[in-house]
Enzyme design. Structure first.
Site, PDB file in Angstrom:
ATOM      1  N   ASP A  84       0.878  -1.166   0.000  1.00  0.00           N
ATOM      2  CA  ASP A  84       0.000   0.000   0.000  1.00  0.00           C
ATOM      3  C   ASP A  84       0.921   1.223   0.000  1.00  0.00           C
ATOM      4  O   ASP A  84       2.063   1.135   0.466  1.00  0.00           O
ATOM      5  CB  ASP A  84      -0.862  -0.028   1.274  1.00  0.00           C
ATOM      6  CG  ASP A  84      -1.558   1.302   1.535  1.00  0.00           C
ATOM      7  OD1 ASP A  84      -2.283   1.775   0.643  1.00  0.00           O
ATOM      8  OD2 ASP A  84      -1.361   1.866   2.630  1.00  0.00           O
ATOM      9  N   LEU A  85       0.465   2.349  -0.517  1.00  0.00           N
ATOM     10  CA  LEU A  85       1.325   3.530  -0.581  1.00  0.00           C
ATOM     11  C   LEU A  85       1.138   4.487   0.603  1.00  0.00           C
ATOM     12  O   LEU A  85       1.986   4.589   1.469  1.00  0.00           O
ATOM     13  CB  LEU A  85       1.112   4.291  -1.899  1.00  0.00           C
ATOM     14  CG  LEU A  85       1.620   3.591  -3.167  1.00  0.00           C
ATOM     15  CD1 LEU A  85       1.356   4.470  -4.385  1.00  0.00           C
ATOM     16  CD2 LEU A  85       3.098   3.253  -3.064  1.00  0.00           C
ATOM     17  N   ASP A  86      -0.002   5.177   0.637  1.00  0.00           N
ATOM     18  CA  ASP A  86      -0.196   6.231   1.638  1.00  0.00           C
ATOM     19  C   ASP A  86      -0.280   5.681   3.056  1.00  0.00           C
ATOM     20  O   ASP A  86      -1.037   4.761   3.328  1.00  0.00           O
ATOM     21  CB  ASP A  86      -1.464   7.025   1.299  1.00  0.00           C
ATOM     22  CG  ASP A  86      -1.322   7.734  -0.037  1.00  0.00           C
ATOM     23  OD1 ASP A  86      -0.655   8.770  -0.070  1.00  0.00           O
ATOM     24  OD2 ASP A  86      -1.842   7.220  -1.046  1.00  0.00           O
TER      25      ASP A  86
ATOM     26  N   THR B 288      -2.649   0.005  -4.647  1.00  0.00           N
ATOM     27  CA  THR B 288      -3.072   1.285  -4.084  1.00  0.00           C
ATOM     28  C   THR B 288      -4.487   1.691  -4.476  1.00  0.00           C
ATOM     29  O   THR B 288      -5.009   1.241  -5.495  1.00  0.00           O
ATOM     30  CB  THR B 288      -2.069   2.396  -4.517  1.00  0.00           C
ATOM     31  OG1 THR B 288      -2.463   3.654  -3.959  1.00  0.00           O
ATOM     32  CG2 THR B 288      -2.010   2.539  -6.034  1.00  0.00           C
ATOM     33  N   GLY B 289      -5.061   2.545  -3.653  1.00  0.00           N
ATOM     34  CA  GLY B 289      -6.346   3.139  -4.005  1.00  0.00           C
ATOM     35  C   GLY B 289      -6.148   4.282  -4.987  1.00  0.00           C
ATOM     36  O   GLY B 289      -7.090   4.740  -5.627  1.00  0.00           O
TER      37      GLY B 289
ATOM     38  N   LYS C  78      -8.708  -4.593  -2.784  1.00  0.00           N
ATOM     39  CA  LYS C  78      -7.288  -4.839  -3.063  1.00  0.00           C
ATOM     40  C   LYS C  78      -6.919  -6.326  -3.131  1.00  0.00           C
ATOM     41  O   LYS C  78      -6.039  -6.714  -3.883  1.00  0.00           O
ATOM     42  CB  LYS C  78      -6.414  -4.147  -2.014  1.00  0.00           C
ATOM     43  CG  LYS C  78      -6.365  -2.640  -2.156  1.00  0.00           C
ATOM     44  CD  LYS C  78      -5.388  -2.052  -1.161  1.00  0.00           C
ATOM     45  CE  LYS C  78      -5.240  -0.564  -1.360  1.00  0.00           C
ATOM     46  NZ  LYS C  78      -4.170  -0.006  -0.518  1.00  0.00           N
TER      47      LYS C  78
ATOM     48  N   ASP D 265      -2.326   0.079   6.170  1.00  0.00           N
ATOM     49  CA  ASP D 265      -2.589   0.861   7.390  1.00  0.00           C
ATOM     50  C   ASP D 265      -4.048   1.262   7.563  1.00  0.00           C
ATOM     51  O   ASP D 265      -4.429   1.777   8.602  1.00  0.00           O
ATOM     52  CB  ASP D 265      -1.749   2.154   7.375  1.00  0.00           C
ATOM     53  CG  ASP D 265      -2.243   3.141   6.318  1.00  0.00           C
ATOM     54  OD1 ASP D 265      -2.398   4.329   6.620  1.00  0.00           O
ATOM     55  OD2 ASP D 265      -2.486   2.716   5.169  1.00  0.00           O
TER      56      ASP D 265
ATOM     57  N   ASN E 146      -9.156   0.080   3.722  1.00  0.00           N
ATOM     58  CA  ASN E 146      -9.156  -0.499   2.368  1.00  0.00           C
ATOM     59  C   ASN E 146      -8.041  -1.531   2.173  1.00  0.00           C
ATOM     60  O   ASN E 146      -7.918  -2.113   1.104  1.00  0.00           O
ATOM     61  CB  ASN E 146      -9.087   0.592   1.286  1.00  0.00           C
ATOM     62  CG  ASN E 146      -7.800   1.402   1.333  1.00  0.00           C
ATOM     63  OD1 ASN E 146      -7.147   1.510   2.363  1.00  0.00           O
ATOM     64  ND2 ASN E 146      -7.429   1.974   0.213  1.00  0.00           N
TER      65      ASN E 146
END
Length: 271
Positions: free
Chosen positions: A11-13, A45-46, A195, A218, A221
């Site tokens: 995941d990114l953010d 990622t979203g 995801k 985190d 999602n």
């Protein structure tokens, strides 16, 4: 180093990116080493493709990327015969455009792999979606294909009513997700898409068993993805719910290279 090939889902953010939404050099180095060792390092990622392409390039990845929370799986900069996408019927989008003001929706953002369209306006939209600057207007004439992703910036006191309105009419076709945090943002996806769909697709494609999937996240999602992975790792800065569901929790947060440090330990890479 554990030599069985792993699929590492990032995941990114709030996870791979630091508090400034940037990559730290230690993170780039770790991902490079793992990729060189034959593991698949993949961004899940979203974010849109436009919103994550620079990060993909900074990590020098060669793997497919999953955008819009599982709605799009593709190989950046290349044609990939296994590219897939899930879309939202444009009739749903146009119904929301039509009743936007009446419902209390400030802005609607419809996105595909390469395009972004908007209706209405919201002050915070640009903070989360830099790609909306100068984006074409979303109207019945301009929306010619079904988008992968739909994001609504709504008035907080109308949020529950908007969710009910969408669920009542289109609940058999779409799911509505609520963004965590103080901002009233709703995310609409094709029914049953999250995801984990993207991660499972990649695992199948690369013939990597579930037990060899390591996923980091985190937020809400990321729940399905962490549950699907053989090793689902929550960030120490993650929500209580994700930490309760995960198999493990990082010792360091996203500002302290939590993911990289966890992987360095796991694969026994000297820092």
């Amino acid at each position: 180093m554990n030599m069985e090939r792993k699929l590492i889902a990032l995941d990114l953010d709030g996870t791979t990116l630091n508090a400034e939404s940037q990559l730290n050099s230690a993170t780039i180095q770790t991902m490079q080493r793992l990729q060189a060792a034959g593991h698949i390092v993949s961004i899940i990622t979203g974010r849109s493709y436009q919103g994550s392409q620079a990060i993909y390039d900074q990590l020098h990845l060669k793997s497919p990327m999953i955008n819009f929370n599982g709605s799009l799986g593709h190989l950046p900069h290349q044609t990939w015969s296994s590219e897939y996408q899930f879309t939202i019927n444009k009739a749903i989008v146009l119904a929301l455009v039509k009743y936007r003001e009446q419902l209390g929706i400030n802005e609607i953002i419809a996105e595909n792999k390469t395009s972004t369209m908007t209706a209405g306006q919201d002050l915070i939209a640009g903070k989360f979606f830099p790609e909306i600057a100068d984006s074409p207007r979303l109207t019945p004439n301009t929306l010619t294909r079904n988008p992968n992703s739909l994001v609504l910036l709504v008035q907080l006191d109308r949020r529950a009513a908007i969710i009910d309105w969408i669920t009542e009419r289109f609940g058999d076709q779409v799911d509505v997700g609520v963004w965590g945090g103080p901002n009233a943002i709703l995310e609409i996806t094709s029914k049953g898409v999250h995801k984990a769909k993207g991660v499972a697709y990649l695992a199948h494609h690369f013939q990597i068993p579930r037990r060899n999937v390591i996923a980091f996240g985190d937020e809400h999602n990321d729940l399905e993805m962490l549950a699907y992975a053989g090793l689902g790792v929550a960030m120490t800065n993650g929500t209580d719910k994700i930490k309760a569901t995960a198999d493990d929790i990082t010792a360091y947060d996203n500002d302290q290279n939590g993911v990289a440090r966890y992987l360095n330990d796991y694969f026994n890479i000297a820092e």
